[in-house]
Motif scaffolding. Structure first.
Motif, PDB file in Angstrom:
ATOM      1  N   MET A   1       8.023   4.603  -3.801  1.00 33.46           N
ATOM      2  CA  MET A   1       9.177   5.075  -4.561  1.00 33.46           C
ATOM      3  C   MET A   1       9.523   6.507  -4.174  1.00 33.46           C
ATOM      4  O   MET A   1       8.629   7.324  -3.995  1.00 33.46           O
ATOM      5  CB  MET A   1       8.844   5.024  -6.049  1.00 33.46           C
ATOM      6  CG  MET A   1      10.054   4.987  -6.905  1.00 33.46           C
ATOM      7  SD  MET A   1       9.593   4.833  -8.630  1.00 33.46           S
ATOM      8  CE  MET A   1       9.646   6.534  -9.134  1.00 33.46           C
ATOM      9  N   ILE A   3      10.545  10.221  -4.603  1.00 34.14           N
ATOM     10  CA  ILE A   3      10.408  11.214  -5.661  1.00 34.14           C
ATOM     11  C   ILE A   3      11.364  12.356  -5.350  1.00 34.14           C
ATOM     12  O   ILE A   3      11.437  12.817  -4.216  1.00 34.14           O
ATOM     13  CB  ILE A   3       8.950  11.687  -5.731  1.00 34.14           C
ATOM     14  CG1 ILE A   3       8.079  10.527  -6.234  1.00 34.14           C
ATOM     15  CG2 ILE A   3       8.793  12.911  -6.619  1.00 34.14           C
ATOM     16  CD1 ILE A   3       6.635  10.852  -6.362  1.00 34.14           C
ATOM     17  N   VAL A   8       9.523  16.577  -9.141  1.00 32.78           N
ATOM     18  CA  VAL A   8       8.404  17.453  -8.786  1.00 32.78           C
ATOM     19  C   VAL A   8       8.409  18.698  -9.670  1.00 32.78           C
ATOM     20  O   VAL A   8       7.362  19.135 -10.154  1.00 32.78           O
ATOM     21  CB  VAL A   8       8.461  17.822  -7.287  1.00 32.78           C
ATOM     22  CG1 VAL A   8       7.403  18.854  -6.951  1.00 32.78           C
ATOM     23  CG2 VAL A   8       8.265  16.582  -6.434  1.00 32.78           C
ATOM     24  N   MET A  26       7.542  20.588   0.261  1.00 39.88           N
ATOM     25  CA  MET A  26       6.435  19.849   0.860  1.00 39.88           C
ATOM     26  C   MET A  26       5.892  18.805  -0.116  1.00 39.88           C
ATOM     27  O   MET A  26       5.598  17.680   0.247  1.00 39.88           O
ATOM     28  CB  MET A  26       5.332  20.830   1.262  1.00 39.88           C
ATOM     29  CG  MET A  26       4.291  20.243   2.179  1.00 39.88           C
ATOM     30  SD  MET A  26       3.098  21.508   2.682  1.00 39.88           S
ATOM     31  CE  MET A  26       2.219  21.742   1.136  1.00 39.88           C
ATOM     32  N   MET A  27       5.781  19.209  -1.376  1.00 36.15           N
ATOM     33  CA  MET A  27       5.231  18.327  -2.395  1.00 36.15           C
ATOM     34  C   MET A  27       6.140  17.112  -2.590  1.00 36.15           C
ATOM     35  O   MET A  27       5.655  16.004  -2.811  1.00 36.15           O
ATOM     36  CB  MET A  27       5.085  19.121  -3.695  1.00 36.15           C
ATOM     37  CG  MET A  27       4.028  18.627  -4.634  1.00 36.15           C
ATOM     38  SD  MET A  27       2.341  18.752  -4.010  1.00 36.15           S
ATOM     39  CE  MET A  27       1.874  20.386  -4.549  1.00 36.15           C
ATOM     40  N   ASP A  30       5.364  14.861   0.410  1.00 33.90           N
ATOM     41  CA  ASP A  30       4.009  14.305   0.347  1.00 33.90           C
ATOM     42  C   ASP A  30       3.869  13.285  -0.781  1.00 33.90           C
ATOM     43  O   ASP A  30       3.333  12.203  -0.589  1.00 33.90           O
ATOM     44  CB  ASP A  30       2.970  15.413   0.128  1.00 33.90           C
ATOM     45  CG  ASP A  30       2.814  16.311   1.345  1.00 33.90           C
ATOM     46  OD1 ASP A  30       3.372  15.952   2.409  1.00 33.90           O
ATOM     47  OD2 ASP A  30       2.152  17.355   1.234  1.00 33.90           O
ATOM     48  N   LEU A  31       4.336  13.656  -1.961  1.00 32.36           N
ATOM     49  CA  LEU A  31       4.179  12.748  -3.107  1.00 32.36           C
ATOM     50  C   LEU A  31       4.964  11.462  -2.889  1.00 32.36           C
ATOM     51  O   LEU A  31       4.482  10.377  -3.213  1.00 32.36           O
ATOM     52  CB  LEU A  31       4.597  13.425  -4.418  1.00 32.36           C
ATOM     53  CG  LEU A  31       3.721  14.569  -4.929  1.00 32.36           C
ATOM     54  CD1 LEU A  31       4.120  14.936  -6.352  1.00 32.36           C
ATOM     55  CD2 LEU A  31       2.241  14.242  -4.894  1.00 32.36           C
ATOM     56  N   GLN A  33       5.576  10.026  -0.061  1.00 33.09           N
ATOM     57  CA  GLN A  33       4.833   9.234   0.913  1.00 33.09           C
ATOM     58  C   GLN A  33       3.615   8.561   0.257  1.00 33.09           C
ATOM     59  O   GLN A  33       3.373   7.371   0.451  1.00 33.09           O
ATOM     60  CB  GLN A  33       4.386  10.161   2.057  1.00 33.09           C
ATOM     61  CG  GLN A  33       3.900   9.403   3.276  1.00 33.09           C
ATOM     62  CD  GLN A  33       3.096  10.291   4.215  1.00 33.09           C
ATOM     63  OE1 GLN A  33       2.729  11.417   3.885  1.00 33.09           O
ATOM     64  NE2 GLN A  33       2.820   9.775   5.401  1.00 33.09           N
ATOM     65  N   ILE A  34       2.892   9.330  -0.543  1.00 31.56           N
ATOM     66  CA  ILE A  34       1.679   8.788  -1.162  1.00 31.56           C
ATOM     67  C   ILE A  34       2.034   7.735  -2.209  1.00 31.56           C
ATOM     68  O   ILE A  34       1.437   6.664  -2.261  1.00 31.56           O
ATOM     69  CB  ILE A  34       0.823   9.928  -1.777  1.00 31.56           C
ATOM     70  CG1 ILE A  34       0.355  10.885  -0.670  1.00 31.56           C
ATOM     71  CG2 ILE A  34      -0.369   9.358  -2.527  1.00 31.56           C
ATOM     72  CD1 ILE A  34      -0.121  12.238  -1.177  1.00 31.56           C
ATOM     73  N   VAL A  35       3.028   8.032  -3.014  1.00 29.05           N
ATOM     74  CA  VAL A  35       3.415   7.090  -4.072  1.00 29.05           C
ATOM     75  C   VAL A  35       3.974   5.803  -3.457  1.00 29.05           C
ATOM     76  O   VAL A  35       3.719   4.702  -3.956  1.00 29.05           O
ATOM     77  CB  VAL A  35       4.395   7.751  -5.063  1.00 29.05           C
ATOM     78  CG1 VAL A  35       5.024   6.722  -5.984  1.00 29.05           C
ATOM     79  CG2 VAL A  35       3.670   8.807  -5.886  1.00 29.05           C
ATOM     80  N   TYR A  37       2.944   4.522  -0.700  1.00 29.65           N
ATOM     81  CA  TYR A  37       1.750   3.778  -0.297  1.00 29.65           C
ATOM     82  C   TYR A  37       1.086   3.110  -1.510  1.00 29.65           C
ATOM     83  O   TYR A  37       0.717   1.936  -1.475  1.00 29.65           O
ATOM     84  CB  TYR A  37       0.751   4.706   0.412  1.00 29.65           C
ATOM     85  CG  TYR A  37      -0.558   4.002   0.703  1.00 29.65           C
ATOM     86  CD1 TYR A  37      -0.635   3.047   1.709  1.00 29.65           C
ATOM     87  CD2 TYR A  37      -1.696   4.263  -0.057  1.00 29.65           C
ATOM     88  CE1 TYR A  37      -1.821   2.367   1.953  1.00 29.65           C
ATOM     89  CE2 TYR A  37      -2.883   3.590   0.178  1.00 29.65           C
ATOM     90  CZ  TYR A  37      -2.940   2.636   1.191  1.00 29.65           C
ATOM     91  OH  TYR A  37      -4.110   1.965   1.418  1.00 29.65           O
ATOM     92  N   VAL A  38       0.978   3.864  -2.589  1.00 27.81           N
ATOM     93  CA  VAL A  38       0.312   3.378  -3.797  1.00 27.81           C
ATOM     94  C   VAL A  38       1.085   2.221  -4.444  1.00 27.81           C
ATOM     95  O   VAL A  38       0.515   1.372  -5.129  1.00 27.81           O
ATOM     96  CB  VAL A  38       0.107   4.572  -4.764  1.00 27.81           C
ATOM     97  CG1 VAL A  38      -0.176   4.122  -6.169  1.00 27.81           C
ATOM     98  CG2 VAL A  38      -1.009   5.470  -4.248  1.00 27.81           C
ATOM     99  N   ASP A  39       2.383   2.158  -4.160  1.00 27.81           N
ATOM    100  CA  ASP A  39       3.207   1.062  -4.683  1.00 27.81           C
ATOM    101  C   ASP A  39       2.718  -0.307  -4.218  1.00 27.81           C
ATOM    102  O   ASP A  39       3.098  -1.332  -4.775  1.00 27.81           O
ATOM    103  CB  ASP A  39       4.683   1.255  -4.276  1.00 27.81           C
ATOM    104  CG  ASP A  39       5.404   2.222  -5.205  1.00 27.81           C
ATOM    105  OD1 ASP A  39       4.976   2.352  -6.370  1.00 27.81           O
ATOM    106  OD2 ASP A  39       6.386   2.853  -4.770  1.00 27.81           O
ATOM    107  N   LEU A  40       1.852  -0.315  -3.220  1.00 28.09           N
ATOM    108  CA  LEU A  40       1.168  -1.520  -2.763  1.00 28.09           C
ATOM    109  C   LEU A  40       0.525  -2.276  -3.928  1.00 28.09           C
ATOM    110  O   LEU A  40       0.428  -3.503  -3.923  1.00 28.09           O
ATOM    111  CB  LEU A  40       0.089  -1.070  -1.764  1.00 28.09           C
ATOM    112  CG  LEU A  40      -0.804  -2.063  -1.054  1.00 28.09           C
ATOM    113  CD1 LEU A  40       0.016  -2.912  -0.091  1.00 28.09           C
ATOM    114  CD2 LEU A  40      -1.887  -1.312  -0.268  1.00 28.09           C
ATOM    115  N   LEU A  41       0.111  -1.534  -4.935  1.00 28.39           N
ATOM    116  CA  LEU A  41      -0.579  -2.150  -6.077  1.00 28.39           C
ATOM    117  C   LEU A  41       0.324  -3.126  -6.832  1.00 28.39           C
ATOM    118  O   LEU A  41      -0.161  -4.049  -7.483  1.00 28.39           O
ATOM    119  CB  LEU A  41      -1.089  -1.079  -7.049  1.00 28.39           C
ATOM    120  CG  LEU A  41      -2.164  -0.127  -6.535  1.00 28.39           C
ATOM    121  CD1 LEU A  41      -2.568   0.844  -7.633  1.00 28.39           C
ATOM    122  CD2 LEU A  41      -3.381  -0.906  -6.045  1.00 28.39           C
TER     123      LEU A  41
END
Lengths: 96, 512
Positions: A1, A3, A8, A26-27, A30-31, A33-35, A37-41
């Protein structure tokens, strides 16, 4: 998703962090990109699954109800960045 | 033979027989630190005087035939994440750069009562967040096998000092692989105990439902010895398990008969380096030649482990690290600068006539928190606090944090089912050998994916061990990971020792 920068900024306030303009940028990247990835759940079927907050689900750990000495005041205050002889000192909360 | 070439178990025996003194042993390790640590940077602080004084005191007590603890006279290095009332505890952070804990962590207290000689404090990623030790606010640590490469992390200093022979024993902590991954990358043994096996009292908290303290050593027997000294129930930690602690080191040489080893299908998919896969498969052959049965198993939810971990761990971290507020201890921003900044902002908003922004301007206390934390924390810690605060915030809690907790249970259930069929699970520790310093900088997600094989044990609360199982063509260590059911550290250690007895990898010394 994705952000947004506004997300932020809001989270930075919740997290009590002051971020520079560069950090906010930057945040946000980064967030996102990470979120993403985490959306995989989302694809996992968790219907009816009890959340697991702890690896070892110990419950009802009681301590004896007895009076014990606590950390002496002087020791508790020893690392304080601002203090007097009795407590912690902080900048003014009201009226700047 | 130099004293530092003995194992901890051998040294303990020599000490007990009076053939060496703790002062001689401690001096030999301090000398090795003096000779090599300026190249490696494993230690943040070495307390030579205190260590020697302690060693002398233990030697005297031994001479006087007084009772001594089970590690009497053995040097131990401690990761700078455990409180010790006699030294600073920085956690690799500017936030705690001058923090002096008012009490001892249970693990530190147990080391002291076991009459260990505490050498000093090892480097780590700030607040144990990272996999390369590059997030330390103070210094880089280099891999003793190749100084251009990382030792791994977050217990990078703890692993590097054992690999380089600066200490026989070392204490680390593992929240998502922080003992096993650096042990693997540095070619030493590292064990993460069952959640609750070792007290977390006085361990600076990162993610409380995942954090465990554990031993690092040059071989499995020494790791078992150190685990015995620190494990066991502690009423100061409500999550500590009230279970007896077996004498792991006494039983470790007894091979397991009828051992069933599980190999996880999902561990050998794309991304695993060919040399590592080869070394791990050769290790399985060794077990097979020892009579073990190798069985392919599936952990169907393992592909979700990293995502689950990077929801749960940052969420717990954002909550745990809320305590660093610049009030009670730790860094606080400069008062005059803070008040100045606020006054300037206020004036600017007044002259711009921005009433909305004026209404929302931080009060002095909130700005003090925000500036103190901004100055005290490094980029990775901020990133994880932000990620956790986001995952816990209104509107996202169900989709992220709660979802993560549910997937966590599925991950645990996969393991429970697997351990119905096998006694141990074997596989790689990492997909790649030690990477170059700076290689992952600027790509946090790539860094997170390094934890692929290790985070599941933390989510499920299982014990896991990393031990050397070979070297790459370019001479970098390769680690074998074994995992066992909760509280089966005895099986884990005996299984690891079986492999170690049949191989020589753990005896190879660093080039320095």
């Amino acid at each position: 998703m994705a952000i947004t920068r506004a997300d932020v900024e809001k989270v930075a306030l919740l997290a009590r962090l002051q971020l520079t303009d560069g950090e906010l940028k930057m945040m946000t990247t980064d967030l996102s990109q990470i979120v993403t990835y985490v959306d995989l759940l989302a694809e996992v079927d968790t219907e009816g699954v009890e959340p697991m907050a702890h690896a070892v689900e110990v419950s009802n750990v009681f301590a004896e109800d007895e009076v014990r000495p606590s950390l002496p005041r002087e020791q508790a205050l020893a690392n304080a960045p601002g203090r007097n002889e009795r407590g912690y000192l902080v900048p003014p909360v009201l009226g700047g | 033979m130099s004293l530092i070439n003995s194992t901890a178990t051998e040294a303990l025996d020599l000490l007990a027989k009076g053939q060496i003194t703790s002062v001689a042993l401690t001096s030999a390790y301090l000398q090795r630190i003096a000779d090599t640590d300026d190249q490696i940077g494993a230690f943040l602080r070495v307390d030579a005087d205190a260590a020697l004084a302690r060693a002398a005191q233990i030697d005297q007590r031994r001479q006087a035939k007084q009772p001594l603890g089970k590690l009497a006279g053995l040097p131990v290095a401690v990761k700078d994440v455990l409180c010790d009332s006699q030294t600073q505890t920085t956690c690799g952070s500017q936030m705690l750069a001058s923090y002096r804990p008012p009490y001892d962590a249970t693990v530190v207290a147990r080391l002291k009562s076991a009459d260990a000689v505490l050498l000093g404090r090892t480097n780590m990623d700030e607040f144990a967040m990272g996999g390369s030790t590059e997030n330390s606010a103070f210094q880089l640590t280099r891999n003793p096998w190749d100084l251009n490469r990382t030792p791994g992390g977050s217990s990078g200093g703890a692993a590097a000092c054992v690999a380089a022979g600066m200490t026989p024993l070392s204490i680390g902590s593992d929240t998502g692989g922080s003992i096993r991954q650096p042990a693997g990358l540095c070619g030493v043994v590292g064990l993460k105990p069952t959640y609750g096996r070792v007290s977390r009292y006085g361990l600076v908290a990162f993610a409380s439902s995942l954090d465990q303290v554990g031993p690092l050593a040059a071989n499995t027997t020494d790791a078992a010895l150190l685990l015995e000294a620190i494990a066991g129930h502690d009423t100061q930690d409500a999550t500590s398990l009230d279970a007896p602690v077996p004498r792991f080191s006494a039983e470790i040489d007894r091979p397991l008969t009828g051992l069933r080893i599980g190999v996880v299908r999902e561990h050998f998919t794309t991304g695993l380096d060919g040399e590592i896969e080869h070394a791990v498969r050769r290790a399985l052959d060794v077990y097979q030649s020892q009579g073990a049965t190798i069985k392919e198993i599936s952990l169907p939810h393992s592909k979700y482990a990293v995502a689950t971990y990077y929801v749960i761990a940052p969420s717990e971290a954002s909550s745990n690290l809320a305590r660093y507020d610049g009030v009670h201890y730790g860094h606080r921003t400069d008062r005059a600068e803070l008040l100045d900044e606020l006054a300037t902002e206020q004036k600017e908003l007044e002259s711009a006539g921005d009433r909305e922004a004026l209404k929302n301007i931080d009060n002095g206390l909130v700005r003090m928190y925000r500036r103190s934390r901004a100055e005290g924390f490094g980029p990775e810690v901020k990133r994880r606090i932000m990620l956790g605060a986001y995952a816990l915030s209104a509107g996202y809690y169900d989709a992220y944090y709660l979802k993560g907790l549910k997937v966590r249970r599925l991950i645990r259930q996969d393991f429970d089912a697997a351990f119905q069929q096998v006694d141990l699970i074997a596989g790689p520790v990492t997909a790649q050998a030690a990477f170059k310093l700076g290689e992952m900088a600027g790509d946090p997600l790539a860094m997170y994916l390094v934890d692929l094989y290790t985070v599941s044990a933390n989510l499920a609360g299982l014990p896991g061990i990393s031990l050397p199982c070979g070297f790459t063509q370019s001479g970098l260590p390769i680690g074998l990971q074994l995992q066992a059911p909760p509280l089966a550290e005895d099986t884990l250690l005996r299984g690891a020792r079986m492999y170690e007895q049949a191989t020589e990898w753990h005896k190879k010394k660093v080039p320095i």
